[in-house]
Design an enzyme around this catalytic site. Structure first.
Site, PDB file in Angstrom:
ATOM      1  N   LYS A 112      51.662  12.869  36.534  1.00 29.78           N
ATOM      2  CA  LYS A 112      52.531  13.590  37.481  1.00 29.78           C
ATOM      3  C   LYS A 112      53.870  12.867  37.593  1.00 29.78           C
ATOM      4  CE  LYS A 112      50.733  16.345  41.307  1.00 29.78           C
ATOM      5  NZ  LYS A 112      50.308  16.339  42.720  1.00 29.78           N
TER       6      LYS A 112
HETATM    7  O1  G3P Z   1      49.664  19.027  45.564  1.00 32.23           O
HETATM    8  C1  G3P Z   1      50.646  18.683  46.506  1.00 32.23           C
HETATM    9  C2  G3P Z   1      50.027  18.676  47.848  1.00 32.23           C
HETATM   10  O2  G3P Z   1      49.076  17.646  47.928  1.00 32.23           O
HETATM   11  C3  G3P Z   1      51.032  18.527  48.942  1.00 32.23           C
HETATM   12  O3  G3P Z   1      50.488  19.169  50.043  1.00 32.23           O
HETATM   13  O4  G3P Z   1      50.282  19.801  52.425  1.00 32.23           O
HETATM   14  O5  G3P Z   1      51.279  17.549  51.744  1.00 32.23           O
HETATM   15  O6  G3P Z   1      52.545  19.669  51.352  1.00 32.23           O
HETATM   16  P1  G3P Z   1      51.173  19.027  51.465  1.00 32.23           P
END
Ligand code: G3P
Length: 219
Positions: free
Chosen positions: A83
């Site tokens: 990533k």
């Molecule tokens: O895959 C990216 C994800 O883990 C981010 O999620 O909820 O932190 O925006 P969030």
């Protein structure tokens, strides 16, 4: 649509894997930190648990740092994907890594132009963050729809991983938009297969079954 699990929690992965619903896993530094254990050890264990791609994120911000880390991570398992954050240095790193056959997932994408750049640079996957776009009052699903249109228009190979999925609506609308993949938090998964009307229907069936005459059990 492929389902990736957005977690590094081994028990969550094992639970959903038992259903045959895990096509891959994505992690990021925040997700790894939650498990409070060694990064490499965690990624290798996940790569052994699931056959599909497992994303592990670099920490470096310069091209050299990203490429150096990526080459190390790529050796951890055949199904690991590196990533890379959506920056100028990230694009250069993806361009280098793609020529070396190292699969990349460009993350923290918030616009169509970012997704298009990442795909043109050679990213294997591009990860637009739907939930975080919603958080600033912009339609995150529109980003998915428009990015899908652009990648199809120019026959770019990158696959869209709908990320930052916070609710059932995000998943369903991403599927309707034709996103290749959704990466789903482990705690959201059970909500996707549950419905109160299903629960009520089962209760009613069982209650009505009690009324069906039963043959006397032969003892
Ligand atoms: O895959 C990216 C994800 O883990 C981010 O999620 O909820 O932190 O925006 P969030």
């Amino acid at each position: 649509m492929e389902f990736f699990l957005d977690t590094a929690n081994i028990e969550e992965i094992k639970r959903i894997n038992r259903l045959g619903l895990v096509d891959g896993v994505t992690t990021n530094p925040t997700i790894i930190a939650k498990e409070n254990r060694d990064f490499e050890e965690t990624i290798k264990e996940i790569c052994n648990l699931v056959e599909g791609p497992v994303s592990a994120e670099v920490i470096g911000l310069t091209v050299d740092e990203m490429v150096t880390e990526a080459r190390v991570i790529a050796e951890w398992a055949p199904n690991v994907v590196v990533k890379i954050p959506m920056t100028e240095a990230g694009l250069e790193a993806v361009n280098i890594l793609s020529k070396e056959g190292i699969k990349t997932n460009v993350t923290l994408i918030f616009s169509v132009s970012q997704g298009l750049m990442a795909a043109k640079a050679g990213a294997t996957y591009v990860s637009p963050f739907v939930g975080r776009v919603d958080d600033i009052g912009v339609d995150g699903l529109e980003l998915i729809q428009n990015l899908k249109t652009v990648l199809v228009n120019y026959q770019l190979d990158a696959k869209i991983i709908t990320a930052s999925v916070r609710n059932i609506g995000h998943l369903e609308k991403a599927a309707i938009a034709g996103a290749d993949i959704a990466t789903i938090p482990g705690n959201l998964f059970p909500k996707l297969w549950s419905h109160p009307l299903t629960d009520n229907g089962i209760k009613q069936f069982l209650a009505d079954w009690e009324k069906v005459p039963k043959k006397q059990e032969v003892r």
